[in-house]
Design an enzyme around this catalytic site. Structure first.
Site, PDB file in Angstrom:
ATOM      1  N   PHE A 190      36.355  32.259  45.030  1.00  0.00           N
ATOM      2  CA  PHE A 190      37.607  32.282  44.276  1.00  0.00           C
ATOM      3  C   PHE A 190      38.444  33.467  44.729  1.00  0.00           C
ATOM      4  CE2 PHE A 190      39.444  30.395  40.334  1.00  0.00           C
ATOM      5  CZ  PHE A 190      39.008  29.114  40.555  1.00  0.00           C
ATOM      6  N   GLN A 216      51.710  36.240  35.090  1.00  0.00           N
ATOM      7  CA  GLN A 216      51.152  35.716  36.330  1.00  0.00           C
ATOM      8  C   GLN A 216      51.806  34.402  36.757  1.00  0.00           C
ATOM      9  OE1 GLN A 216      46.819  34.222  36.734  1.00  0.00           O
ATOM     10  NE2 GLN A 216      46.936  36.050  37.997  1.00  0.00           N
ATOM     11  N   HIS A 275      51.032  31.434  39.199  1.00  0.00           N
ATOM     12  CA  HIS A 275      49.919  30.856  39.952  1.00  0.00           C
ATOM     13  C   HIS A 275      50.455  30.337  41.277  1.00  0.00           C
ATOM     14  CE1 HIS A 275      46.553  28.269  41.012  1.00  0.00           C
ATOM     15  NE2 HIS A 275      45.850  28.775  40.014  1.00  0.00           N
ATOM     16  N   LEU A 333      49.247  22.420  37.123  1.00  0.00           N
ATOM     17  CA  LEU A 333      48.329  23.293  37.853  1.00  0.00           C
ATOM     18  C   LEU A 333      47.497  22.537  38.892  1.00  0.00           C
ATOM     19  CD1 LEU A 333      46.874  26.091  38.054  1.00  0.00           C
ATOM     20  CD2 LEU A 333      45.275  25.223  36.358  1.00  0.00           C
ATOM     21  N   GLU A 374      42.841  26.832  41.736  1.00  0.00           N
ATOM     22  CA  GLU A 374      42.518  27.756  42.827  1.00  0.00           C
ATOM     23  C   GLU A 374      41.227  27.321  43.513  1.00  0.00           C
ATOM     24  OE1 GLU A 374      43.523  31.857  42.124  1.00  0.00           O
ATOM     25  OE2 GLU A 374      41.494  32.459  42.654  1.00  0.00           O
ATOM     26  N   ARG A 383      46.148  36.486  43.129  1.00  0.00           N
ATOM     27  CA  ARG A 383      47.232  35.545  42.879  1.00  0.00           C
ATOM     28  C   ARG A 383      48.618  36.144  43.052  1.00  0.00           C
ATOM     29  NH1 ARG A 383      44.642  32.289  37.684  1.00  0.00           N
ATOM     30  NH2 ARG A 383      43.215  31.041  38.940  1.00  0.00           N
ATOM     31  N   HIS A 424      51.912  30.917  34.816  1.00  0.00           N
ATOM     32  CA  HIS A 424      50.584  30.404  34.514  1.00  0.00           C
ATOM     33  C   HIS A 424      49.880  31.158  33.400  1.00  0.00           C
ATOM     34  CE1 HIS A 424      46.748  28.520  35.117  1.00  0.00           C
ATOM     35  NE2 HIS A 424      46.147  29.624  35.510  1.00  0.00           N
ATOM     36  N   ARG A 476      45.549  39.073  36.828  1.00  0.00           N
ATOM     37  CA  ARG A 476      44.227  38.547  36.512  1.00  0.00           C
ATOM     38  C   ARG A 476      43.650  37.813  37.711  1.00  0.00           C
ATOM     39  NH1 ARG A 476      42.413  33.655  35.220  1.00  0.00           N
ATOM     40  NH2 ARG A 476      44.377  32.699  34.631  1.00  0.00           N
TER      41      ARG A 476
END
Lengths: 353, 564
Positions: free
Chosen positions: B113, B229, B231, B241, B244, B275, B342, B377
């Site tokens: 990730f 954030q 994304h 979405l 990721e 991100r 996001h 994050r």
């Protein structure tokens, strides 16, 4: 942009009036969803239109409705496609079936859907002792139950379950799919007890009539009926559970009749399921009692000419070469070492495209 | 009047985890949510949950990645708590039934990730949030005697007693319209973020910042609100979405020249940089004319490089999303994505036990700011945040309740809220529609308070929001009924969103540097000397936001230049 007309089923429980239809015209691209259409109507014309919705992307399961008579998520149906399938160019949206309507498109899921979910002891009863780290289980088993985990509890399958329409007590497709999520989970300690319970319940796994409605209704590919059939195979084949409703033997009677004749001989099905696979079984007392209790249904079917005496007495048997092919199918399936189970996460129908 | 030791508002992962933990600690618990718990927005978390459970991994490495990901704005004591407790929490989830994918030997499988130095993300295909949420709800059903559920109840405000301690909340039963006081020794806010301030957003329609605003309105500080954030991979057309996990499984990002442009921005981590870095890179490519799709406003995400069998097994949900919402078969062709709002790193200020500065009031999950995410994050840390701090809040609140008698909740709050709602319903049909105001708010925020910001745009956004606040005070609703009056609840939500938006904007104007998700074109450098601190927003006596600052807790990671 294109114009679409929505015909919404409205119901205001505080007005004392009966439900009614109301039309709104919205403009959106054809690939936008019916939900977006409804929200546009709500935003522009009438904020009192009631519909549950949240994610807009077919994951939260809030916006289950019937569109042109078919259950689906409003966010999961394109306006363009819905218009094509409508009977008069107007997209008809109404609340889901089999559940009481609270207001407009909002139904009481708690009274039906969630009550049924709670019926199947919907939590893992973990094998003891609990390991310090994770349970070591086969990779495939977790991928397998992922298909049931993919259920978002939207109620689309419950809405149009034909068995539930006839027997409101039927545990139903969503709850039984949930049950498979535990029966298929090697960490669960109560596979036999769960299966026995669901087989013995007269409204349990043998109450399903294989109509496929839930499979076509499900927006997430959970295929509840497949999960119900897997519960039956686990109960009947793996655990040899013979339920007192005779569901297991009834199913065997179907299979043996087709194997023998290639056609379903309705007149023999009840005697066989209560007696056994031989013609003599017809004379078993339990078969006679069941036959007698079925007489009203048989009489109705005769009266409505669903069956005729001539058709019943006519021999039900395919021509020899066709029967041979049926037998080969049986040999092939029964000869396999492992049962083949259909699961989109493993075999994937998209693979064939 | 209903009375419980612990009242939890919000029933996503943080709320349900808090409820179960509080009940297990022996407290009487009520959990309330404006939607049925499984509709909560946690359901949309796709990719997975981070925990250092691999034999070659260690929680300190996870913490190092998280600190770096936060651009050093995260509080390191909190990050240590979260990362060290992560493996235990992941195992707990496994034990209660989450169907985590396994490797060939039957142990938990882990995927790569963003911003992580190792494979550390446990997952259930790309429906991890859904799987955990539904399993927690199974546990709520199992413990239905210990945890009383109030599904489809809308909290309208928090109640403080004469000492200024939180004593419960007022709520409306959406189904009947009845109002009730929920008296409680402790209240845990777990009702999510405010992504609906933006349009488009990956967030669900319910993410309207209710808890942030309700805490703010009773004088509680909110923190890091400027950190929003974007994304890197949301559908270009509607902002949905794309996990990721896609890049975790190896998918590439390509510009109009077919170039894997991340080489230029993050040569080591490429698509799996954090991100904020990836979103900025994409936005730069788009701004410099190398975008794809309609008006060149997108970027290609190429999943075709991932083996098809793996895609169908581990990324099935985004196959569905591509097919149903973009008409694209991601197993055969690239899909057009772009950065989209996001997550909010900010929220109600809490400590590591979820306690806010108001006694008796807790917060956990996206509504809260511990702060473990700081300026940015990491993917798959949000599920972890909700569960760790949800549990800790629940345990702490339960324990606290043992020594207390039930505080007095003045009934006047109930009357005030009932009258406020009646007044909204009675408003004359003039002025603007709620939906128009919400729409203008969303597009304004997305234009001026996005990936790249500057003083001029932020000031413009502030003016718009102030005007919208005035208009929202007079906006009318159509629905005059009691049963499922979603219209009037929409008016309340709009008020909450405007509070959140304003706090975000004033904080973003104040922070004259670039850190994490905040990139100021007029202040493009990180400035640790001036700005290694949290911005706190409190509601002043005049109702206007007031700013103050608090220290960032540093334990063992000194700020360094951040490169991926």
């Amino acid at each position: 942009m294109a114009e679409f007309t929505l015909r919404l089923r409205r119901y205001d429980p505080e007005s004392g009036d009966a439900p009614y239809w109301e039309e709104h015209t919205v403009d959106l691209e054809p690939h936008r969803s019916v939900l977006e259409g409804i929200l546009q109507a709500k935003d522009r014309f009438d904020g009192s239109i009631g519909i549950r919705c949240s994610c807009r992307a077919a994951i939260c399961g809030s916006c289950g409705v019937r569109i042109n008579g078919q259950p689906d998520l409003a966010c999961h149906t394109h306006l363009g496609r819905a218009e094509k399938r409508s009977k008069d160019g107007v997209i008809e949206v109404e609340p889901m079936g089999n559940m009481p309507v609270i207001k407009d498109l909002i139904v009481d899921m708690e009274a039906v859907h969630w009550k049924k979910i709670r019926r199947v002891t919907p939590w893992l009863i973990a094998k003891q002792p609990v390991p310090e780290r994770e349970y070591i289980v086969p990779r495939e088993s977790m991928v397998d139950v992922t298909q049931s985990m993919a259920c978002i509890q939207c109620g689309a399958c419950v809405s149009d379950c034909l068995s539930m329409e006839v027997d409101p007590e039927f545990i139903g497709p969503a709850a039984l799919a949930k049950a498979y999520r535990f029966v298929g989970d090697p960490r669960d300690d109560q596979h036999f007890e769960r299966l026995k319970d669901l087989a013995e319940d007269p409204h349990g796994i043998y109450d399903c009539t294989h109509c496929f409605q839930c499979i076509s209704a499900c927006p997430k590919g959970v295929a509840p009926m497949n999960q119900i059939m897997r519960l039956r195979r686990r109960a009947g084949n793996d655990f040899k559970i013979e339920d007192r409703n005779n569901g297991e033997r009834h199913e065997h009677a179907f299979a043996s009749l087709i194997k023998q004749y290639g056609l379903l001989a309705e007149a023999e099905i009840l005697p066989r399921s209560y007696g056994g696979d031989t013609p003599l079984a017809k004379f078993k007392p339990s078969a006679a009692a069941e036959l007698a209790s079925s007489l009203p249904s048989i009489a109705k079917a005769l009266l409505r000419r669903k069956v005729t005496p001539a058709a019943v007495l006519k021999p039900h048997r395919l021509a020899r070469q066709d029967l041979g092919q049926i037998k080969r199918i049986y040999d092939e399936v029964e000869g396999r070492e492992e049962r083949a189970e259909f699961n989109i996460y493993i075999s994937g129908k998209d693979e064939d495209r | 009047m209903l009375a419980h030791d612990v009242l939890i508002i919000g029933a996503g992962l943080a709320g349900q985890r808090a409820a179960l933990a509080a009940a297990e600690s022996g407290a009487t618990v009520a959990i309330m949510s404006k939607v049925h718990p499984v509709r909560s927005h946690s359901v949309a978390a796709a990719g997975g949950i981070n925990a250092a459970i691999a034999v070659d991994d260690d929680w300190t490495e996870h913490a190092t990645d998280t600190v770096k990901g936060s651009d050093y704005l995260g509080d390191q004591d909190a990050i240590e708590v979260m990362c060290s407790e992560a493996p235990g929490e992941a195992m707990h989830l496994e034990h209660i039934g989450v169907t985590f994918h396994r490797n060939e030997t039957g142990e938990l499988d882990l995927r790569a990730f963003g911003g992580a130095s190792k494979k550390r993300t446990a997952y259930v295909a790309d429906i991890t949030g859904q799987a955990i949420l539904h399993v927690l709800y199974e546990q709520l059903m199992r413990h239905e005697v210990a945890v009383e559920r109030f599904e489809e109840w809308f909290a309208t405000s928090l109640i403080l007693d004469a000492d200024g301690h939180c004593a419960g909340a007022v709520a409306r039963d959406i189904r009947s319209g009845a109002m009730e006081i929920f008296n409680a020794k402790s209240v845990i806010l777990a009702n999510g973020g405010n992504g609906q301030c933006y349009k488009p957003t990956t967030n669900a329609l319910i993410c309207t910042g209710d808890g942030i605003s309700q805490a703010y309105r009773v004088g509680c500080p909110i923190m890091d609100m400027e950190m929003v954030q974007y994304h890197p991979t949301t559908l270009a057309e509607n902002g949905f979405l794309i996990t990721e996990g896609a890049r975790g499984e190896g998918a590439h990002l390509l510009n109009s020249e077919g170039e894997r442009f991340m080489e230029k921005y993050a040569p080591n981590k490429m698509e799996l940089a954090s991100r904020d870095v990836v979103s900025r890179a994409e936005q730069t490519e788009i701004n410099e004319g190398r975008g794809v799709g309609a008006h060149g406003q997108g970027i290609y995400l190429d999943v075709t490089v991932v083996p098809k069998k793996r895609v169908l097994e581990a990324l099935r949900e985004i196959v569905n999303i591509g097919r149903d919402f973009a008409g694209t078969d991601i197993t055969r062709e690239p899909i057009v994505i772009r950065p989209g709002q996001h997550y909010i790193m900010g929220g109600v200020k809490t400590d590591v036990d979820g306690r806010t500065p108001i006694t008796g009031l807790y917060a956990a999950g996206e509504v809260a700011c511990v702060s473990v995410h700081g300026g940015n994050r990491l993917g798959a840390n949000s599920l972890l945040d909700t569960l760790i701090f949800g549990r800790r809040s629940g345990e702490h609140a339960a324990q606290r309740g043992r020594q207390l008698t039930m505080p007095k909740a003045p009934a006047s709050r109930l009357r005030a809220d009932a009258e406020m709602i009646a007044a909204i319903i009675e408003r004359p049909r003039e002025g603007r529609r709620i939906s128009e105001i919400k729409d203008e708010l969303g597009t304004t925020m997305n234009e001026y308070v996005a990936v790249y910001r500057d003083e001029e745009g932020l000031t413009k956004a502030h003016e718009v929001v102030q005007r919208l606040k005035e208009q929202a005070g007079k906006a009318y609703v159509d629905d005059r009924g009691s049963v499922f009056n979603q219209d009037v609840l929409g008016a309340l939500e709009l008020g909450y969103m405007l509070d959140c938006a304003e706090a975000t904007i004033v904080s973003a104007i104040d922070r004259k540097e670039s850190r994490g998700a905040q990139f100021r074109l007029d202040h493009p450098e990180r400035d640790d000397e001036q700005w290694l601190k949290h911005i706190n927003v409190t509601r002043g006596a005049d109702g206007e936001p007031e700013l103050s600052y608090s220290e960032v807790t540093i334990t063992k990671w000194q700020p360094e230049v951040r490169k991926y």
